[in-house]
Design a protein around this motif. Structure first.
Motif, PDB file in Angstrom:
ATOM      1  N   LEU A  41     -71.879 -58.337 -18.047  1.00  0.00           N
ATOM      2  CA  LEU A  41     -70.976 -59.200 -18.637  1.00  0.00           C
ATOM      3  C   LEU A  41     -70.853 -60.462 -17.899  1.00  0.00           C
ATOM      4  O   LEU A  41     -70.371 -60.288 -16.627  1.00  0.00           O
ATOM      5  N   PHE A  42     -70.878 -61.469 -18.515  1.00  0.00           N
ATOM      6  CA  PHE A  42     -70.937 -62.734 -17.862  1.00  0.00           C
ATOM      7  C   PHE A  42     -69.440 -63.302 -18.518  1.00  0.00           C
ATOM      8  O   PHE A  42     -69.415 -63.580 -19.612  1.00  0.00           O
ATOM      9  N   GLU A  43     -68.509 -64.103 -17.441  1.00  0.00           N
ATOM     10  CA  GLU A  43     -67.446 -64.695 -17.847  1.00  0.00           C
ATOM     11  C   GLU A  43     -67.600 -66.136 -17.071  1.00  0.00           C
ATOM     12  O   GLU A  43     -67.672 -66.022 -15.739  1.00  0.00           O
ATOM     13  N   GLN A 302     -77.854 -71.274 -20.445  1.00  0.00           N
ATOM     14  CA  GLN A 302     -78.970 -71.310 -21.235  1.00  0.00           C
ATOM     15  C   GLN A 302     -79.413 -69.848 -21.634  1.00  0.00           C
ATOM     16  O   GLN A 302     -79.315 -69.132 -20.585  1.00  0.00           O
ATOM     17  N   VAL A 303     -79.879 -69.720 -22.937  1.00  0.00           N
ATOM     18  CA  VAL A 303     -80.446 -68.499 -23.244  1.00  0.00           C
ATOM     19  C   VAL A 303     -81.866 -68.683 -22.884  1.00  0.00           C
ATOM     20  O   VAL A 303     -82.366 -69.790 -23.539  1.00  0.00           O
ATOM     21  N   VAL A 304     -82.722 -67.833 -22.304  1.00  0.00           N
ATOM     22  CA  VAL A 304     -84.209 -68.218 -22.166  1.00  0.00           C
ATOM     23  C   VAL A 304     -85.064 -67.159 -22.860  1.00  0.00           C
ATOM     24  O   VAL A 304     -84.783 -65.862 -22.326  1.00  0.00           O
ATOM     25  N   LEU A 315     -81.103 -65.074 -19.365  1.00  0.00           N
ATOM     26  CA  LEU A 315     -79.873 -66.076 -19.272  1.00  0.00           C
ATOM     27  C   LEU A 315     -80.094 -67.036 -17.781  1.00  0.00           C
ATOM     28  O   LEU A 315     -80.391 -66.635 -16.595  1.00  0.00           O
ATOM     29  N   LYS A 316     -79.880 -68.106 -17.931  1.00  0.00           N
ATOM     30  CA  LYS A 316     -79.601 -69.081 -16.879  1.00  0.00           C
ATOM     31  C   LYS A 316     -77.915 -69.351 -16.648  1.00  0.00           C
ATOM     32  O   LYS A 316     -77.313 -69.481 -17.597  1.00  0.00           O
ATOM     33  N   VAL A 317     -77.598 -69.498 -15.268  1.00  0.00           N
ATOM     34  CA  VAL A 317     -76.295 -69.788 -15.041  1.00  0.00           C
ATOM     35  C   VAL A 317     -76.042 -70.747 -14.175  1.00  0.00           C
ATOM     36  O   VAL A 317     -77.066 -71.490 -13.780  1.00  0.00           O
ATOM     37  N   GLN A 318     -74.878 -71.294 -14.074  1.00  0.00           N
ATOM     38  CA  GLN A 318     -74.526 -72.588 -13.560  1.00  0.00           C
ATOM     39  C   GLN A 318     -74.995 -72.729 -12.117  1.00  0.00           C
ATOM     40  O   GLN A 318     -75.663 -73.710 -11.738  1.00  0.00           O
ATOM     41  N   SER A 319     -74.991 -71.729 -11.618  1.00  0.00           N
ATOM     42  CA  SER A 319     -75.467 -71.670  -9.975  1.00  0.00           C
ATOM     43  C   SER A 319     -76.709 -71.727  -9.774  1.00  0.00           C
ATOM     44  O   SER A 319     -77.229 -72.080  -8.773  1.00  0.00           O
ATOM     45  N   GLY A 320     -77.606 -71.640 -10.896  1.00  0.00           N
ATOM     46  CA  GLY A 320     -79.283 -71.968 -10.927  1.00  0.00           C
ATOM     47  C   GLY A 320     -79.793 -70.454 -10.775  1.00  0.00           C
ATOM     48  O   GLY A 320     -81.356 -70.291 -11.145  1.00  0.00           O
ATOM     49  N   TYR A 323     -81.168 -64.347 -14.816  1.00  0.00           N
ATOM     50  CA  TYR A 323     -81.103 -62.898 -15.023  1.00  0.00           C
ATOM     51  C   TYR A 323     -82.163 -62.794 -16.314  1.00  0.00           C
ATOM     52  O   TYR A 323     -82.045 -63.331 -17.289  1.00  0.00           O
ATOM     53  N   GLU A 324     -83.066 -61.846 -15.859  1.00  0.00           N
ATOM     54  CA  GLU A 324     -84.124 -61.767 -16.796  1.00  0.00           C
ATOM     55  C   GLU A 324     -84.158 -60.091 -17.396  1.00  0.00           C
ATOM     56  O   GLU A 324     -83.680 -59.381 -16.559  1.00  0.00           O
ATOM     57  N   GLY A 325     -84.894 -60.067 -18.275  1.00  0.00           N
ATOM     58  CA  GLY A 325     -85.243 -58.709 -18.632  1.00  0.00           C
ATOM     59  C   GLY A 325     -84.235 -57.943 -19.546  1.00  0.00           C
ATOM     60  O   GLY A 325     -84.340 -56.652 -19.629  1.00  0.00           O
ATOM     61  N   PHE A 326     -83.247 -58.606 -20.350  1.00  0.00           N
ATOM     62  CA  PHE A 326     -82.188 -57.974 -21.102  1.00  0.00           C
ATOM     63  C   PHE A 326     -82.995 -57.586 -22.476  1.00  0.00           C
ATOM     64  O   PHE A 326     -83.761 -58.555 -23.242  1.00  0.00           O
ATOM     65  N   ASP A 327     -82.866 -56.311 -23.003  1.00  0.00           N
ATOM     66  CA  ASP A 327     -83.418 -55.507 -24.151  1.00  0.00           C
ATOM     67  C   ASP A 327     -82.310 -56.337 -25.432  1.00  0.00           C
ATOM     68  O   ASP A 327     -82.759 -56.582 -26.543  1.00  0.00           O
TER      69      ASP A 327
END
Length: 539
Positions: A41-43, A302-304, A315-320, A323-327
């Motif tokens: 979960l990303f907040e 961003q959604v990738v 997903l890309k997050v602000q820190s750079g 996170y990959e491989g989400f189903d």
């Protein structure tokens, strides 16, 4: 979601964007239903809980106080509230639940008439008569008496504004610009002339569509209720999602029925420590789940789409970080915020999401220790401001928090749970703005000083609170920026199109939740939608 979802594969990875109550509860239900699934979960903020914010602060003397900067109560009759209370019971926290009894002081509600006088919403014969003879009661009797005989919409099934359907059904515009405009301002922060009847005032919309009139619907529903009392079908007892909830979690149906019956007795429920107690409890539970990771203070940018595997997403997050491989990706933020995350090749989908604007709400909290400055005849839940009022301060309404808090009683563990509330104090929350802040679709927010000054004028004029008491109080100012999607005419059709467009672009990889895609923006509704979608993904 309107469009169906399919079961996740074993050991799937799921990302949830948005740590409000919708994202938290979706994560909670999915992780319980599918312990094999890893959920991240990303907040974007340091805290979770979203717009539910029970803020711990201090008054002018340095003493700790709590002020609500978002929703504060729940309605007992909703299926979502049953799920909330049962979740608290599962987590051993039912002792935090508080209730407001029918007919008590805090159950009284007021509207502000065009001359800035409080008029009580009818709850007895005497208050009904007073209301009917007030400016707010104009057109009510002839409107209701003639409703049965008025023509239906020339375009059955086509969405229209709440104002349009009310004016047609009741033969005048008094009901829409007085009572209903105030009610819907309090819920949606928007104008009855713009709000979708199909979305935000479903009862009157579907009563006309299915029964021809609200009067006929009343008679038909009375007959149906009488018939159902004679039925022995056990499935008639639980409503909405509750039968699925019982099966999914192996619940004792009789206990849930008892809980549902108990909650229906109470017009309002609250929690010790404020409504944020619930998302805090859920967050603490998730912290103990081995299949859940919570990433806070890290906005998703961003959604990738995966280049190597079309069935996964990143997903890309602000820190750079990436996170990959989400189903599967669950998005619970507002439509316009989702649009900002989409890749550039999804321009048409971004434009579709940006069709939905959001209202900004301003919240001003006032706290005065040691004195209750509300008169005896003003004691109640609070008041809302109808469209018929000139309303120079752009006030949506005022909630009398101190009255509510003094009237709370423990619902469970009645002997052991005692919430210490001072006998004499005043705590109010003014809600300002919504659609009234918008200029050409963009919210124009006045300064803190200007807003608080306008609230002081309103409280002095409407409630008679002296300038001395207003100046002696503690004040808090909050901007809830673009917090409520604008449910314009045609919203349901837009939602259906948006969900289908997402499925065309991402297949079953993405689902949509939160206020923009639930049945309504109420806390129980977004939780029910989260459960329903988690259930689809788990089985």
């Amino acid at each position: 979601m309107i469009t169906p979802l399919t079961k996740l594969k074993p050991n799937a990875k799921v990302a949830v964007v948005g740590g409000g109550v919708s994202g938290l509860c979706f994560t909670y239900f999915l992780s319980k239903l599918r312990p094999d699934v890893q959920v991240t979960l990303f907040e974007s903020q340091k805290r979770t809980g979203g717009w539910i914010y029970s803020c711990a602060t201090k008054d002018e003397s340095g003493k700790p106080i709590m002020v609500e900067k978002g929703p504060r109560t729940l309605r007992g009759v909703s299926d979502g509230t049953v799920v909330i209370m049962d979740t608290l019971r599962d987590l051993g926290k039912e002792g935090v639940v508080q209730s407001i009894e029918k007919g008590c002081t805090a159950d009284k509600k007021f509207l502000l008439d065009p001359s800035d006088k409080l008029v009580q919403v009818p709850d007895s014969i005497s208050t009904t008569l007073k209301f009917l003879f007030s400016p707010l009661g104009k057109g009510l009797i002839p409107g209701m008496l003639g409703e049965w005989f008025r023509k239906q919409s020339p375009h059955p099934g086509q969405d229209e504004s709440v104002e349009s359907v009310l004016n047609r059904r009741f033969g005048n515009d008094y009901i829409s610009k007085n009572m209903i405009s105030a009610l819907l301002r309090g819920i949606y922060g928007d104008d009855v002339a713009l709000l979708s009847a199909k979305r935000t005032f479903k009862k009157i919309y579907y009563n006309e569509l299915k029964h021809g009139s609200n009067t006929q619907a009343m008679f038909d529903n009375m007959r149906k209720k009488s018939k159902n009392k004679k039925s022995t079908d056990p499935n008639q007892d639980l409503t909405g999602c509750l039968n699925d909830y019982v099966k999914a979690f192996g619940k004792d149906k009789s206990k849930l029925l008892d809980l549902s019956s108990t909650l229906k007795k109470y017009p309002m429920l609250g929690l010790v420590g404020g409504l944020e107690t619930f998302p805090k409890i859920v967050r603490n539970a998730l912290n103990e789940f081995s299949n859940v990771e919570i990433v806070t203070n890290e906005p998703v940018t961003q959604v990738v789409k995966s280049s190597s595997n079309a069935k996964t997403i990143g997903l890309k997050v602000q820190s750079g970080d990436k996170y990959e491989g989400f189903d599967h990706l669950r998005l619970t933020i507002t439509p316009s915020k989702i649009a900002k995350l989409l890749p550039k090749d999804e321009d048409s989908l971004s434009k579709l999401l940006n069709e939905i604007q959001s209202n900004t709400m301003l919240l001003v909290n006032y706290y005065l220790p040691n004195r209750d400055v509300l008169d005896a005849d003003q004691q109640g839940f609070g008041y809302l401001v109808p469209k018929s009022n000139k309303n120079p301060g752009k006030l949506l309404g005022v909630i009398f928090d101190s009255v509510i808090e003094r009237n709370f009683k423990p619902l469970f563990n009645k002997d052991s749970q005692k919430s210490e509330v001072p006998k004499e104090y005043t705590k109010l929350t003014a809600m300002i703005g919504g659609d009234m802040l918008n200029e050409r679709g963009v919210p124009v927010v006045p300064s803190k000083e200007v807003t608080i000054s306008a609230v002081k004028d309103a409280l002095n004029h409407h409630l008679g609170i002296s300038n001395k008491d207003l100046e002696a109080g503690h004040w808090e100012f909050t901007i809830a920026d673009r917090c409520l999607p604008r449910f314009h005419v045609g919203y349901d059709a837009w939602q259906d199109k948006a969900e289908k467009s997402f499925q065309d672009a991402y297949g079953q990889t993405v689902s949509l939740g939160g206020m923009g895609f639930s049945r309504s923006p109420g806390v129980p509704d977004v939780i029910v939608d989260g459960f329903n979608d988690a259930l689809q993904l788990s089985q």
